[in-house]
Design a protein around this motif. Structure first.
Motif, short mmCIF file in Angstrom:
data_model
loop_
_atom_site.label_atom_id
_atom_site.label_comp_id
_atom_site.label_asym_id
_atom_site.label_seq_id
_atom_site.Cartn_x
_atom_site.Cartn_y
_atom_site.Cartn_z
N LYS A 170 34.24 31.90 41.48
CA LYS A 170 34.98 32.99 42.29
C LYS A 170 35.54 34.13 41.22
O LYS A 170 36.02 35.12 41.89
N TRP A 175 30.21 36.52 43.01
CA TRP A 175 30.46 35.44 43.87
C TRP A 175 30.27 35.55 45.44
O TRP A 175 29.79 34.77 46.05
N GLY A 176 30.83 36.63 45.96
CA GLY A 176 30.75 36.93 47.18
C GLY A 176 29.38 36.80 47.79
O GLY A 176 29.01 36.42 49.01
N ALA A 192 35.99 33.91 52.33
CA ALA A 192 36.37 35.24 52.02
C ALA A 192 35.11 35.91 51.08
O ALA A 192 35.50 36.95 50.39
N ALA A 196 36.11 39.74 49.41
CA ALA A 196 36.09 39.57 47.80
C ALA A 196 35.05 40.28 47.09
O ALA A 196 35.41 40.96 46.18
N ASP A 197 33.98 40.50 47.54
CA ASP A 197 32.70 41.32 47.16
C ASP A 197 32.97 42.60 47.05
O ASP A 197 33.08 43.30 46.02
N TYR A 200 35.74 43.18 44.58
CA TYR A 200 35.24 43.32 43.31
C TYR A 200 34.69 44.78 42.80
O TYR A 200 34.46 45.16 41.76
#
Lengths: 240, 233
Positions: A170, A175-176, A192, A196-197, A200
């Motif tokens: 993460k 990660w997303g 999420a 989250a992406d 980022y």
């Protein structure tokens, strides 16, 4: 902020990138090779191929950032705003990312028949979204292409070795996309991944903007100083 | 090793002190005025209390040994880097020609002109027209229509110079601008300097060639200092 300057930057970036045919061809073939090499080993091929696509798009972004570095100060001195240059490159590279991710999505949907094809396409799209600002940051901070590419290989390589369910995954930028790709072929919850992406990508773009502005000439401060001195139409500057 | 301060002198005159250097161009309307410029790189003093002034229509040559900070001073005057101390004022737009041509290797000359056009408030057509006029005066090889990576060093430098001149400028900062030029282009360059001066443009040229020093109004020499004048930041 001038839309024309943004589009001219995008156009010239496109011309330059289009002339790096061999490099772009190799960069695009790399994740395809990752996917092809692991396609017989189950669902992991989709995750490997999708995340490895960051090599293509981040690699192109690193090249763009590094080749522009010696010219950018002159462009800014001439009248460009650093953000215009960055937005122009971002625009072109995201278009490139959409094209590459679309191609990859089609190949992997037909090659691996995932449970959730939409999640696969969205995962690849998220990887593309984050790859551009990631490449611009790495390109902005790396002294040469070699160092930039090594950082790229390191980050993407570590992301590939981790499962999307691991905590450490993460903290890495892709990660997303990895989580959505995982969801497309396994029973992993999306969680999420999307916000989250996007977060980022936004943070990476903010860092790229900061780096660009730090490296930009002091002309902005110059104009402010000259205005303070009551001398219109010119420039002057003093230490920050 | 540190540079103390510039000596400013007319051609073939004895070096003068830094304050004397300022006198001619401190009058209102000076094209470029840099005062008390100090710059360090990794703790090494490169420029130490350097001052420079250029009047409109005046050509000044900057000379000095390698590492004396000539290019650093030009970059500071152009606004490309910040000095640790000191002030620079420039009246109007600066045209800056760096020593190393900052060009996109995979773009052609016309594409460079088109890239600079919106920054200078020119249309693409205007920039290419104006750029071609400038480049043709220095015998740029238009027929090749080549990407910059395929141009000779002299041709790259001609494009580098043309980009500095594009759109007009009130002050020209030219850092060894004719590296790689053939004789004809070199002669043409100095004819242009005379024309720019007549047009009221302040011109600063970094040079190593002794012959050039007869072609300018004043010569500024950056010298190596033994005693630091700037306080460490």
């Amino acid at each position: 902020m001038s839309v024309r300057r943004i589009f001219v930057t995008a156009k010239m970036t496109g011309l330059e990138l289009g002339r790096r045919r061999i490099a772009i061809g190799l960069l695009t073939a790399l994740p395809l090779a990752f996917y092809g090499g692991s396609v017989g080993r189950g669902s992991g091929a989709v995750i490997t191929g999708g995340v490895a696509m960051a090599f293509s798009i981040s690699g192109a972004s690193i090249f763009v950032a590094l080749t522009a570095r010696p010219v950018d100060p002159r462009l800014i001195l001439a009248g460009y705003h650093p953000t215009e240059l960055l937005l122009g490159r971002l625009l072109l590279l995201e278009v490139f990312g959409v094209a590459v991710s679309g191609l990859f999505s089609v190949i992997m949907v037909f090659g691996s028949t995932p449970n959730h094809p939409w999640a696969l396409a969205a995962g690849v799209g998220l990887v593309a979204l984050t790859s551009v600002p990631f490449g611009l940051v790495v390109g902005g901070l790396s002294p040469h292409e070699l160092e930039g590419v090594l950082v790229l290989i390191g980050v993407v390589g570590v992301q590939l070795t981790l499962f999307s369910t691991q905590l450490a995954a993460k903290f890495l930028p892709f990660w997303g996309g990895q989580r959505l790709l995982d969801h497309s072929v396994n029973t992993v919850a999306v969680g999420a991944a999307v916000p989250a992406d996007i977060a980022y990508a936004a943070v990476l773009f903010a860092i790229a903007t900061y780096v660009m502005r730090r490296q930009a000439p002091s002309v902005g401060g110059a104009r402010r100083h000259f205005a303070r001195a009551g001398l219109a139409g010119g420039q002057g500057f003093e230490p920050r | 090793m540190a540079v103390q301060a510039q000596a400013l002198r007319p051609p073939h005159a004895d070096p003068a002190g830094p304050l004397a250097a300022l006198a001619p161009a401190q009058a209102p309307g000076s094209a470029l005025l840099a005062m008390g410029i100090c710059k360090r790189y990794s703790g090494r003093r490169v420029l130490d209390d350097v001052s420079l002034s250029v009047a409109p229509g005046e050509a000044v040559a900057i000379i000095g040994e390698n590492g004396a900070g000539k290019s650093t001073l030009m970059r500071i005057c152009a606004g490309l880097i910040q000095p640790d101390a000191g002030q620079v004022s420039v009246s109007g737009r600066v045209g800056y020609c760096p020593q190393e041509p900052g060009l996109f290797d995979l773009l052609s000359a016309d594409e460079h002109l088109a890239m600079f056009a919106p920054a200078l408030g020119l249309s693409r057509k205007q920039a290419i027209h104006e750029g071609h006029l400038l480049l043709s005066e220095f015998a740029f090889p238009f027929a090749q229509r080549a990407q910059c990576r395929h141009l000779s060093g002299g041709s790259r430098q001609k494009l580098n110079l043309a980009l500095a001149l594009l759109g007009g400028a009130h002050v020209l900062l030219l850092d060894e601008p004719y590296q790689g030029f053939d004789h004809g282009a070199y002669v043409s360059f100095w004819e242009h300097v005379a024309r720019w001066k007549d047009g009221g443009i302040g011109v600063v040229v970094v040079t190593h060639l002794l012959a050039d020093q007869d072609l300018v109004d004043r010569v500024v020499e950056l010298t190596i200092a033994t005693e630091p004048l700037c306080e460490a930041p």
